[in-house]
Write a protein that holds these residues in place. Structure first.
Motif, short mmCIF file in Angstrom:
data_model
loop_
_atom_site.label_atom_id
_atom_site.label_comp_id
_atom_site.label_asym_id
_atom_site.label_seq_id
_atom_site.Cartn_x
_atom_site.Cartn_y
_atom_site.Cartn_z
N LEU A 172 0.85 -1.19 0.00
CA LEU A 172 0.00 0.00 0.00
C LEU A 172 0.89 1.24 0.00
N PRO A 173 0.42 2.35 -0.58
CA PRO A 173 1.23 3.57 -0.57
C PRO A 173 1.55 4.00 0.87
N ASP A 174 2.75 4.47 1.07
CA ASP A 174 3.21 4.97 2.38
C ASP A 174 3.15 3.91 3.48
N SER A 175 3.45 2.67 3.15
CA SER A 175 3.34 1.59 4.14
C SER A 175 4.63 1.37 4.95
N THR A 176 5.67 2.12 4.67
CA THR A 176 6.96 1.93 5.35
C THR A 176 6.85 1.93 6.88
N PRO A 177 6.08 2.85 7.51
CA PRO A 177 6.03 2.82 8.98
C PRO A 177 5.40 1.55 9.56
N PHE A 178 4.68 0.82 8.73
CA PHE A 178 4.00 -0.39 9.21
C PHE A 178 4.79 -1.65 8.88
N GLN A 179 5.85 -1.50 8.08
CA GLN A 179 6.66 -2.65 7.70
C GLN A 179 7.60 -3.07 8.81
N GLU A 180 8.22 -2.10 9.48
CA GLU A 180 9.08 -2.39 10.63
C GLU A 180 8.82 -1.34 11.69
N ILE A 217 -4.51 4.47 17.97
CA ILE A 217 -4.77 4.64 19.39
C ILE A 217 -3.68 5.48 20.07
N SER A 218 -2.41 5.22 19.69
CA SER A 218 -1.32 5.95 20.32
C SER A 218 -1.12 7.34 19.69
N LYS A 219 -1.94 7.64 18.68
CA LYS A 219 -1.89 8.95 18.00
C LYS A 219 -0.49 9.25 17.49
N SER A 220 0.12 8.23 16.89
CA SER A 220 1.45 8.42 16.32
C SER A 220 1.34 9.34 15.11
N LYS A 221 2.49 9.77 14.60
CA LYS A 221 2.48 10.67 13.45
C LYS A 221 1.97 9.97 12.18
N HIS A 222 1.81 8.65 12.24
CA HIS A 222 1.31 7.88 11.10
C HIS A 222 -0.16 7.48 11.28
N ALA A 223 -0.84 8.06 12.23
CA ALA A 223 -2.22 7.67 12.55
C ALA A 223 -3.16 7.85 11.36
N SER A 224 -3.04 8.96 10.63
CA SER A 224 -3.97 9.17 9.51
C SER A 224 -3.72 8.17 8.39
N THR A 225 -2.46 7.84 8.14
CA THR A 225 -2.15 6.81 7.14
C THR A 225 -2.66 5.46 7.62
N ALA A 226 -2.51 5.20 8.91
CA ALA A 226 -2.99 3.94 9.48
C ALA A 226 -4.51 3.81 9.30
N LYS A 227 -5.23 4.90 9.46
CA LYS A 227 -6.69 4.86 9.27
C LYS A 227 -7.03 4.49 7.83
N ALA A 259 -9.53 -4.80 16.28
CA ALA A 259 -8.37 -5.31 17.02
C ALA A 259 -7.77 -4.19 17.86
N LYS A 260 -7.60 -4.48 19.13
CA LYS A 260 -7.06 -3.48 20.05
C LYS A 260 -5.74 -3.98 20.62
N PRO A 261 -4.68 -3.18 20.44
CA PRO A 261 -3.42 -3.57 21.07
C PRO A 261 -3.57 -3.55 22.58
N SER A 262 -2.84 -4.42 23.26
CA SER A 262 -2.94 -4.44 24.72
C SER A 262 -2.34 -3.15 25.27
N GLU A 263 -2.81 -2.75 26.44
CA GLU A 263 -2.36 -1.49 27.04
C GLU A 263 -0.86 -1.49 27.31
N ASN A 264 -0.34 -2.62 27.77
CA ASN A 264 1.09 -2.66 28.09
C ASN A 264 1.96 -2.70 26.83
N ALA A 265 1.34 -2.85 25.67
CA ALA A 265 2.10 -2.89 24.42
C ALA A 265 2.16 -1.52 23.75
N SER A 266 1.47 -0.53 24.32
CA SER A 266 1.36 0.75 23.63
C SER A 266 2.64 1.58 23.68
N ASN A 267 3.46 1.41 24.71
CA ASN A 267 4.71 2.16 24.86
C ASN A 267 4.51 3.67 24.83
#
Length: 160
Positions: free
Chosen positions: A46-54, A101-111, A135-143
């Motif tokens: 998908l376009p701009d998928s780099t942040p989700f690859q690693e 959920i963590s409102k990272s700088k890639h949140a809009s692309t993630a949506k 799917a919800k990441p666990s709270e302790n995994a949010s960092n």
């Protein structure tokens, strides 16, 4: 003599059936693995998928990027039919929903990506699409820093 021959013949048939059943199961698992790989490939490209690859901030608790999903796929983590598909959809949803959920700088692309990924899964089974979307990441995994619920409390006071 007839009983002995008959029973050994029946045992051979049972072994052949078991081998045939196992071969069918293995073929089905391989087919499912290929379909999962296709979905992973589509998500990866998908376009701009780099942040989700690693993931920049990986988690030991759950997959946070598509690379880990690929590794899990290679290890056979998702090899068990319907339940395997559900775990795969859930894990893939977590990759994107963590950013949302963590409102990272890639949140809009993630949506945008989660909408497409939900579509990929929904073509196979609408339940899988819902699983990925919810799917919800666990709270302790949010960092990330714990979120404050001050605004939630204020809204309740204003409602009453």
């Amino acid at each position: 003599r007839f009983e002995q021959n008959h029973s050994s013949s029946a045992m051979a048939d049972t072994k052949e059936e078991a081998t045939s059943d196992q071969a069918e199961k293995d073929a089905k698992r391989e087919k499912h693995r290929k379909r999962m790989n296709k979905i992973l490939y589509k998500a990866w490209n998908l376009p701009d998928s780099t942040p989700f690859q690693e993931a920049a901030n990986p988690s030991d608790d759950e997959p946070r990027d598509l690379t880990v999903l690929g590794q899990n796929l290679d290890k056979g983590v998702y090899a068990h039919g319907k339940s395997g598909w559900e775990v795969f959809a859930d894990d893939m949803g977590k990759v994107y929903n963590w950013h949302i959920i963590s409102k990272s700088k890639h949140a809009s692309t993630a949506k945008n990506h989660i909408e497409k990924v939900v579509g990929f899964f929904s073509k196979i089974d609408p339940v899988l699409g819902k699983k990925a979307a919810n799917a919800k990441p666990s709270e302790n995994a949010s960092n990330s820093a714990p979120k404050k619920n001050a605004s939630g409390g204020k809204k309740r006071k204003n409602d009453g």
